[in-house]
Design an enzyme around this catalytic site. Structure first.
Site, PDB file in Angstrom:
ATOM      1  N   GLU A 196      25.228  26.094 -13.942  1.00 58.92           N
ATOM      2  CA  GLU A 196      25.150  26.071 -15.419  1.00 58.92           C
ATOM      3  C   GLU A 196      26.008  27.228 -15.900  1.00 58.92           C
ATOM      4  O   GLU A 196      25.598  28.387 -15.851  1.00 58.92           O
ATOM      5  CB  GLU A 196      23.695  26.254 -15.878  1.00 58.92           C
ATOM      6  CG  GLU A 196      22.756  25.144 -15.456  1.00 58.92           C
ATOM      7  CD  GLU A 196      22.946  23.860 -16.276  1.00 58.92           C
ATOM      8  OE1 GLU A 196      23.826  23.818 -17.151  1.00 58.92           O
ATOM      9  OE2 GLU A 196      22.208  22.900 -16.013  1.00 58.92           O
ATOM     10  N   GLY A 239      25.250  31.356 -15.319  1.00 55.95           N
ATOM     11  CA  GLY A 239      26.015  32.545 -15.682  1.00 55.95           C
ATOM     12  C   GLY A 239      27.408  32.128 -16.114  1.00 55.95           C
ATOM     13  O   GLY A 239      27.632  30.999 -16.552  1.00 55.95           O
ATOM     14  N   SER A 240      28.350  33.031 -15.956  1.00 54.92           N
ATOM     15  CA  SER A 240      29.702  32.773 -16.449  1.00 54.92           C
ATOM     16  C   SER A 240      30.475  31.810 -15.541  1.00 54.92           C
ATOM     17  O   SER A 240      30.160  31.682 -14.346  1.00 54.92           O
ATOM     18  CB  SER A 240      30.460  34.097 -16.541  1.00 54.92           C
ATOM     19  OG  SER A 240      30.558  34.659 -15.254  1.00 54.92           O
ATOM     20  N   THR A 241      31.484  31.206 -16.099  1.00 53.72           N
ATOM     21  CA  THR A 241      32.329  30.298 -15.311  1.00 53.72           C
ATOM     22  C   THR A 241      33.046  31.078 -14.208  1.00 53.72           C
ATOM     23  O   THR A 241      33.199  30.578 -13.084  1.00 53.72           O
ATOM     24  CB  THR A 241      33.322  29.576 -16.240  1.00 53.72           C
ATOM     25  OG1 THR A 241      32.554  28.807 -17.187  1.00 53.72           O
ATOM     26  CG2 THR A 241      34.232  28.624 -15.484  1.00 53.72           C
ATOM     27  N   ALA A 242      33.438  32.317 -14.500  1.00 57.99           N
ATOM     28  CA  ALA A 242      34.148  33.113 -13.488  1.00 57.99           C
ATOM     29  C   ALA A 242      33.249  33.355 -12.274  1.00 57.99           C
ATOM     30  O   ALA A 242      33.675  33.183 -11.120  1.00 57.99           O
ATOM     31  CB  ALA A 242      34.586  34.444 -14.091  1.00 57.99           C
ATOM     32  N   GLY A 258      30.703  31.559 -11.413  1.00 62.27           N
ATOM     33  CA  GLY A 258      30.482  30.240 -10.806  1.00 62.27           C
ATOM     34  C   GLY A 258      31.584  29.892  -9.819  1.00 62.27           C
ATOM     35  O   GLY A 258      31.317  29.394  -8.714  1.00 62.27           O
ATOM     36  N   CYS A 295      23.716  30.168 -24.106  1.00 62.66           N
ATOM     37  CA  CYS A 295      24.802  29.381 -23.514  1.00 62.66           C
ATOM     38  C   CYS A 295      25.142  28.177 -24.377  1.00 62.66           C
ATOM     39  O   CYS A 295      26.295  27.960 -24.717  1.00 62.66           O
ATOM     40  CB  CYS A 295      24.415  28.931 -22.118  1.00 62.66           C
ATOM     41  SG  CYS A 295      22.815  28.125 -22.052  1.00 62.66           S
ATOM     42  N   ASN A 329      20.581  36.733 -20.813  1.00 61.81           N
ATOM     43  CA  ASN A 329      20.323  36.347 -22.212  1.00 61.81           C
ATOM     44  C   ASN A 329      18.934  35.752 -22.424  1.00 61.81           C
ATOM     45  O   ASN A 329      18.261  36.069 -23.392  1.00 61.81           O
ATOM     46  CB  ASN A 329      21.424  35.404 -22.706  1.00 61.81           C
ATOM     47  CG  ASN A 329      21.566  34.160 -21.871  1.00 61.81           C
ATOM     48  OD1 ASN A 329      21.174  34.118 -20.708  1.00 61.81           O
ATOM     49  ND2 ASN A 329      22.129  33.130 -22.453  1.00 61.81           N
ATOM     50  N   GLU A 378      19.733  20.037 -14.753  1.00 57.13           N
ATOM     51  CA  GLU A 378      18.419  20.653 -14.725  1.00 57.13           C
ATOM     52  C   GLU A 378      17.494  19.823 -15.620  1.00 57.13           C
ATOM     53  O   GLU A 378      17.946  19.081 -16.474  1.00 57.13           O
ATOM     54  CB  GLU A 378      18.485  22.089 -15.255  1.00 57.13           C
ATOM     55  CG  GLU A 378      19.271  23.029 -14.356  1.00 57.13           C
ATOM     56  CD  GLU A 378      19.177  24.481 -14.819  1.00 57.13           C
ATOM     57  OE1 GLU A 378      19.843  24.823 -15.817  1.00 57.13           O
ATOM     58  OE2 GLU A 378      18.433  25.255 -14.193  1.00 57.13           O
TER      59      GLU A 378
HETATM   60  P1  NAD Z   1      27.504  36.598 -15.120  1.00 58.71           P
HETATM   61  O1  NAD Z   1      28.202  35.428 -14.546  1.00 58.71           O
HETATM   62  O2  NAD Z   1      28.247  37.845 -15.283  1.00 58.71           O
HETATM   63  O3  NAD Z   1      26.228  36.947 -14.235  1.00 58.71           O
HETATM   64  C1  NAD Z   1      25.199  35.990 -13.993  1.00 58.71           C
HETATM   65  C2  NAD Z   1      24.463  36.397 -12.712  1.00 58.71           C
HETATM   66  O4  NAD Z   1      25.304  36.198 -11.592  1.00 58.71           O
HETATM   67  C3  NAD Z   1      24.044  37.857 -12.668  1.00 58.71           C
HETATM   68  O5  NAD Z   1      22.778  37.930 -12.036  1.00 58.71           O
HETATM   69  C4  NAD Z   1      25.133  38.481 -11.833  1.00 58.71           C
HETATM   70  O6  NAD Z   1      24.737  39.659 -11.217  1.00 58.71           O
HETATM   71  C5  NAD Z   1      25.383  37.377 -10.828  1.00 58.71           C
HETATM   72  N1  NAD Z   1      26.694  37.332 -10.191  1.00 58.71           N
HETATM   73  C6  NAD Z   1      27.904  37.524 -10.755  1.00 58.71           C
HETATM   74  N2  NAD Z   1      28.878  37.329  -9.852  1.00 58.71           N
HETATM   75  C7  NAD Z   1      28.256  36.982  -8.694  1.00 58.71           C
HETATM   76  C8  NAD Z   1      28.718  36.644  -7.385  1.00 58.71           C
HETATM   77  N3  NAD Z   1      30.013  36.606  -7.086  1.00 58.71           N
HETATM   78  N4  NAD Z   1      27.799  36.346  -6.445  1.00 58.71           N
HETATM   79  C9  NAD Z   1      26.478  36.353  -6.732  1.00 58.71           C
HETATM   80  N5  NAD Z   1      25.988  36.683  -7.941  1.00 58.71           N
HETATM   81  C10 NAD Z   1      26.869  36.981  -8.902  1.00 58.71           C
HETATM   82  O7  NAD Z   1      26.896  36.081 -16.513  1.00 58.71           O
HETATM   83  P2  NAD Z   1      26.098  36.926 -17.603  1.00 58.71           P
HETATM   84  O8  NAD Z   1      27.073  37.823 -18.311  1.00 58.71           O
HETATM   85  O9  NAD Z   1      24.884  37.524 -16.998  1.00 58.71           O
HETATM   86  O10 NAD Z   1      25.629  35.742 -18.586  1.00 58.71           O
HETATM   87  C11 NAD Z   1      26.406  35.265 -19.636  1.00 58.71           C
HETATM   88  C12 NAD Z   1      27.118  33.995 -19.240  1.00 58.71           C
HETATM   89  O11 NAD Z   1      26.175  33.051 -18.745  1.00 58.71           O
HETATM   90  C13 NAD Z   1      27.786  33.295 -20.405  1.00 58.71           C
HETATM   91  O12 NAD Z   1      29.042  32.819 -20.007  1.00 58.71           O
HETATM   92  C14 NAD Z   1      26.873  32.116 -20.720  1.00 58.71           C
HETATM   93  O13 NAD Z   1      27.481  31.033 -21.350  1.00 58.71           O
HETATM   94  C15 NAD Z   1      26.374  31.782 -19.368  1.00 58.71           C
HETATM   95  N6  NAD Z   1      25.108  31.051 -19.445  1.00 58.71           N
HETATM   96  C16 NAD Z   1      25.114  29.703 -19.156  1.00 58.71           C
HETATM   97  C17 NAD Z   1      23.935  28.962 -19.266  1.00 58.71           C
HETATM   98  C18 NAD Z   1      23.894  27.492 -18.980  1.00 58.71           C
HETATM   99  O14 NAD Z   1      22.807  26.909 -18.900  1.00 58.71           O
HETATM  100  N7  NAD Z   1      25.027  26.829 -18.809  1.00 58.71           N
HETATM  101  C19 NAD Z   1      22.762  29.614 -19.669  1.00 58.71           C
HETATM  102  C20 NAD Z   1      22.808  30.981 -19.953  1.00 58.71           C
HETATM  103  C21 NAD Z   1      23.993  31.693 -19.823  1.00 58.71           C
END
Ligand code: NAD
Length: 469
Positions: free
Chosen positions: A243, A221-224, A226, A277, A147, A452
Site C-alpha cells: 500500500e 508507506g512510500s512508493t520509494a 516499496g 494516504c 500517519n 486489504e
Molecule cells: P516510508 O516509506 O518512509 O516508511 C514506511 C515504513 O517503512 C517505516 O516503518 C520505515 O521505517 C520503513 N522502511 C522504509 N524503508 C524501508 C526498507 N528499505 N526496508 C524496510 N523498511 C523500510 O513512509 P512514511 O513516510 O512513514 O509514510 C508516508 C507514506 O506512506 C506516504 O507516501 C503515504 O502515501 C504512504 N501511505 C500509504 C498508505 C496506503 O494505504 N497506500 C497508507 C498510509 C501511508
C-alpha cells in the site's frame, strides 16, 4: 498525571537506553522508545516461528474468538491509547482523529474476526472435484508508516492473525510508542510469541525484508520504500501486499452543489491534517462553479480549529515531523512563486513551537505545478480549473500513482460513468477516503498491489491450496 502513564511506562526503554520521542505539537518529550537491534529482531522472528504452528492449529473460530477478545481489550484501553497517540502523532483527540483511530482498530478487529472464509468448490462435475483452501503462510512482517500508526498496524495484524500467521511488526521510527502500546494491549489476549514489535530504525527493519523465515510482507508507506522492499524480498520470493503513496484526484462535475459538498470535500482532503494516504490531494473543479466551490471550501476550512491535540476543541493538528513540514512548506512556497492564488493559509508562523502548518487552499494553479504533481501529505490543497470532463479525466490520470479518487455530482449515475474512467484502486462518489473493513482496498499503478480488507484481504494473508481429486 496523564491517564496513559502506566501504559507508556510498560513500553518505554530502560532510562538512558532509548530514543526520546518528541510531541510534534510542543517539542516536549513524550517518552523513551526502545531501540531494538538485530539480536532482538532475530529473537522476535524465532519466537514467532515457534508459536505459529499452535496458533494455526487452533482453527478459525478459536482465532476469531481471540481477536474479538483483543478488540474488547483495545476498547477498555481506548482513552489511554488515544491520548498517547495524540501526543506522539500529533492528531487531536477529537474529530476524525485519535479517538476515531482507536475506535477503527476495534471495528477492524471485530469485522476481521467475523469474515466468512470457507473452502471454495471450483469444479465438481462428477469426474473432478477441485476445492480451493487458504492455509497460513507462517510468519508475516508488518511494516507501517507514522500517519495512522495504530489503525494501519491493525489492518496488517488482524487478517494475518485471523489466517493463522504470527506477526512481527516494525513501526515507523516516528511513532513507535503508539504501536508498542497497541500491541501490549492486544497481547493481553493473545498467546505468547505470535505478535511482537521491533522498535528499530530502517537498517535493522530492512532485515525483515530478506529474512528467510518471513513468508509475507504487509507494507504500507512510500512508493520509494516499496520499491526497495520488492528488490530485497526477491531472493526469498516473499509474498507482498504494498500500500504505497498516492496523490488522489477529486473531480467536481458542473452540476454539483458547492455548498452541499464543501464540508465533505474538506474532510476528504484534510483528514488527519492531510496526512492520509487516500486523502484528496488535487481538486479539479469545472469552470462554471469554480469560484463558488473555492468560496464555500474556504469558509468551511477557515472555521476548523487547529492546535494541540489534547485540547478538546481542535480537529486539526500539527504535521507529525519536521521533514514533512518542510515538504509542505516548500511546495506551497513554490506554488506561490509560480503565481498561484492563495485563498487561505500559506503563511506559517516562523517562531511558534510545533510543526503547525496552517490550513491552505491554493487556486488558479497548473496541473504540472509541484503542489499538484507531488504528494504533499499535509494541509495544503490545490484547486485546479477544468472546462471539459475529458480534460479533467486526463489530468486526474496524468500521474504514475492511483490509490483513490472521487467524483462529486448531484447525478450519481453520471458520476459513476466518470468514476469508471479514472485510474485508481477506489473511486468514491460524493465522498473521499471512506474505508470499510468489509470492502477491499488497494492501489492501482505505482500506488501498490494486493488488496486489504474484506474476504479478499483475508485471502491475501493465506497461501491458496487446491485439493484436486
Ligand atoms: P516510508 O516509506 O518512509 O516508511 C514506511 C515504513 O517503512 C517505516 O516503518 C520505515 O521505517 C520503513 N522502511 C522504509 N524503508 C524501508 C526498507 N528499505 N526496508 C524496510 N523498511 C523500510 O513512509 P512514511 O513516510 O512513514 O509514510 C508516508 C507514506 O506512506 C506516504 O507516501 C503515504 O502515501 C504512504 N501511505 C500509504 C498508505 C496506503 O494505504 N497506500 C497508507 C498510509 C501511508
Amino acid at each position: 498525571m496523564e491517564t496513559y502513564d502506566a501504559l507508556l511506562a510498560s513500553v518505554s526503554a530502560e532510562p538512558g537506553t532509548g530514543r526520546t520521542i518528541l510531541d510534534p505539537a510542543t517539542g516536549e518529550p513524550v517518552g523513551e522508545a526502545p531501540v531494538h537491534g538485530l539480536e532482538y529482531l532475530e529473537a522476535a522472528v524465532s519466537a514467532a516461528q515457534e508459536a505459529q504452528p499452535a496458533w494455526a492449529a487452533l482453527g478459525h473460530s478459536a482465532r476469531s474468538a481471540a481477536l474479538l477478545k483483543a478488540a474488547d481489550a483495545v476498547e477498555r484501553s481506548a482513552e489511554e491509547l488515544a491520548q498517547l497517540l495524540s501526543r506522539e502523532q500529533g492528531k487531536p483527540l477529537n474529530g476524525p482523529n485519535a479517538r476515531f483511530e482507536v475506535g477503527a482498530c476495534v471495528a477492524w478487529l471485530r469485522a476481521t474476526a467475523n469474515l466468512p472464509l470457507e473452502p471454495e468448490t471450483i469444479v465438481d462435475d462428477g469426474q473432478t472435484r477441485a476445492e480451493l483452501h487458504y492455509k497460513p503462510i507462517g510468519v508475516v512482517a508488518a511494516i507501517g508508516p507514522w500517519n495512522w500508526p495504530m489503525m494501519i498496524a491493525i489492518w496488517q495484524i488482524a487478517p494475518a492473525l485471523r489466517m493463522g500467521n504470527a506477526v512481527v511488526v516494525k513501526p515507523s521510527g516516528n511513532t513507535p510508542l503508539s504501536v508498542l502500546a497497541l500491541a501490549t494491549v492486544l497481547n493481553e489476549e493473545l498467546p505468547e510469541g505470535i505478535l511482537s514489535v521491533v522498535s528499530c530504525g530502517r537498517e535493522v527493519g530492512a532485515r525483515l525484508t530478506d529474512h528467510p523465515a518471513i513468508g509475507k510482507i504487509m507494507f504500507t508507506g512510500s512508493t520509494a520504500a516499496g520499491r526497495a522492499i520488492i528488490k530485497s524480498s526477491a531472493d526469498t520470493v516473499k509474498r507482498l501486499t504494498l500500500e504505497l503513496g498516492g496523490n488522489d484526484a477529486g473531480i467536481v462535475l458542473p452540476d454539483a452543489d458547492p455548498k452541499a459538498i464543501a464540508e465533505d470535500v474538506f474532510w476528504g482532503a484534510f483528514l488527519n491534517t492531510g496526512q492520509t494516504c487516500a486523502a484528496l490531494k488535487r481538486l479539479y473543479v469545472h469552470d462554471d462553479i469554480y469560484d463558488a466551490v473555492c468560496e464555500e471550501l474556504t469558509a468551511v476550512a477557515a472555521a476548523m480549529p487547529m492546535g494541540n491535540g489534547l485540547d478538546e476543541d481542535n480537529v486539526l493538528g500539527p504535521l507529525q515531523n519536521k521533514a514533512q513540514y518542510d515538504v509542505v512548506a516548500g511546495l506551497v512556497e513554490a506554488a506561490k512563486a509560480s503565481g498561484a492564488r492563495v485563498l487561505l493559509g500559506g503563511n506559517p508562523e516562523p517562531d511558534q513551537p510545533g510543526y503547525f502548518y496552517p490550513t491552505t487552499l491554493v487556486a488558479d494553479i497548473d496541473n504540472d505545478n509541484p503542489l499538484v504533481a507531488e504528494e504533499q501529505f499535509g494541509p495544503a490543497l490545490p484547486i485546479i480549473r477544468y472546462s471539459t470532463i475529458d480534460e479533467a479525466v486526463e489530468k486526474a490520470n496524468a500521474l504514475e500513482v492511483g490509490l483513490g479518487a472521487s467524483v462529486w455530482s448531484s447525478d450519481v449515475s453520471a458520476a459513476r460513468g466518470v468514476a469508471s474512467r479514472i485510474q485508481a484502486g477506489t473511486v468514491w462518489i460524493n465522498r473521499h477516503g471512506a474505508v470499510d473493513p468489509r470492502i477491499p482496498f488497494g492501489g492501482a499503478k505505482q500506488s501498490g498491489y494486493g488488496l486489504e480488507f474484506g474476504v479478499e484481504g483475508l485471502k491475501a494473508l493465506g497461501v491458496p491450496q487446491v485439493i484436486n481429486g
